[in-house]
Scaffold this motif. Structure first.
Motif, short mmCIF file in Angstrom:
data_model
loop_
_atom_site.label_atom_id
_atom_site.label_comp_id
_atom_site.label_asym_id
_atom_site.label_seq_id
_atom_site.Cartn_x
_atom_site.Cartn_y
_atom_site.Cartn_z
N LEU A 1 -7.84 8.15 4.91
CA LEU A 1 -7.93 9.50 5.45
C LEU A 1 -7.91 10.51 4.32
N CYS A 2 -8.50 11.67 4.58
CA CYS A 2 -8.42 12.79 3.64
C CYS A 2 -6.94 13.17 3.45
N THR A 3 -6.50 13.26 2.19
CA THR A 3 -5.09 13.59 1.95
C THR A 3 -4.78 15.05 2.31
N SER A 4 -5.83 15.86 2.47
CA SER A 4 -5.61 17.28 2.78
C SER A 4 -5.60 17.53 4.29
N CYS A 5 -6.56 16.94 5.03
CA CYS A 5 -6.66 17.27 6.47
C CYS A 5 -6.62 16.05 7.38
N ARG A 6 -6.54 14.85 6.80
CA ARG A 6 -6.39 13.59 7.54
C ARG A 6 -7.63 13.17 8.33
N LYS A 7 -8.77 13.71 8.00
CA LYS A 7 -10.01 13.16 8.58
C LYS A 7 -10.28 11.78 7.97
N GLN A 8 -10.74 10.84 8.79
CA GLN A 8 -11.09 9.52 8.23
C GLN A 8 -12.33 9.65 7.36
N LEU A 9 -12.20 9.23 6.08
CA LEU A 9 -13.31 9.34 5.13
C LEU A 9 -14.05 8.03 4.96
#
Ligand SMILES: [Zn+2]
Length: 227
Positions: free
Chosen positions: A136-144
């Motif tokens: 996940l994005c460490t900033s907004c937690r979207k799965q990358l």
């Protein structure tokens, strides 16, 4: 009078001659393990119960990162010894089929903190055993990123011929993510995430040593074929 056997009694057959019962001391094993998740025994065949050891150590420059593990079999965790960890000594739980994974430390930069636990899973008797790792994005937690692999065991698999895929597969699975800044750039918030710290987990060591030693075995067999 002789005792009559109870026909309802469950009988566990004796082990095969090539799979003698083994025991391991978790502390001794993890003293020498080259990865944070190391099988305690070489038996990885379909249906095998596979206990592994896990060790994480805190320190000033430590960064294990975080990922999600998607598994198709249960994982049973027993915390053997913990200090400054998010697990408590003696804690036992089922990890769940999808679970977040990090260093299990309250503050991974705290010197003296560590956690030693076991993770046990049972290999499926047949068929694919899909696993995946997602980040996940460490900033907004979207799965990358989500990288899939098969954790199934070939017949009669042992660790030397077929290393534990939950560790051995991951350097290759994560290579695309780590080498491509575009994959690490969040489409939602624009944050450019750091490469995943594969080396902190020792997966690269385990994969390399597994490959070299499987090749070493083949060289020996070619030099002196079994009679
Ligand atoms: Zn983001």
């Amino acid at each position: 009078m002789s005792q009559q056997p109870n026909p309802r009694e469950l009988v566990i057959p004796p082990p095969r001659a090539d799979r003698p019962p083994l025991h391991a001391n978790l502390l001794n094993h993890m003293q020498q393990a080259n990865t944070t998740l190391a099988p305690l025994f070489p038996y990885l065949h379909p249906g095998a119960i596979v206990p592994t050891g896990a060790l994480f150590i805190g320190g000033p420059d430590t960064d294990y990162g975080q990922f999600y593990h998607h598994n198709s079999v249960d994982e049973i965790i027993i915390a053997f010894v913990a200090n400054g960890a998010t697990l408590q000594t003696g804690q036992l739980y089922n990890g769940g089929r999808v679970h977040g994974v990090n260093g299990f430390l309250k503050d991974q930069t705290a010197p003296g903190s560590f956690v030693l636990f076991s993770v046990t899973q049972r290999q499926l008797d047949e068929g694919a055993q899909p696993e995946a790792i997602s980040i996940l994005c460490t900033s907004c937690r979207k799965q990358l990123f989500k990288g899939e692999f098969d954790g199934a065991s070939p017949p009669d698999a042992t660790e030397l011929d077929h290393p534990f895929m939950s560790a051995a597969a991951l350097p290759d699975v994560l290579r695309a993510f780590n080498e491509d800044p575009e994959l690490r750039t969040c489409p939602d918030c624009g944050h450019v995430n750091e490469p995943f710290p594969v080396h902190a987990w020792g997966w690269d060591n385990y994969a390399t040593q597994s490959r070299v030693l499987a090749g070493a075995k083949q060289l020996l067999l070619e030099a002196a074929p079994p009679t």
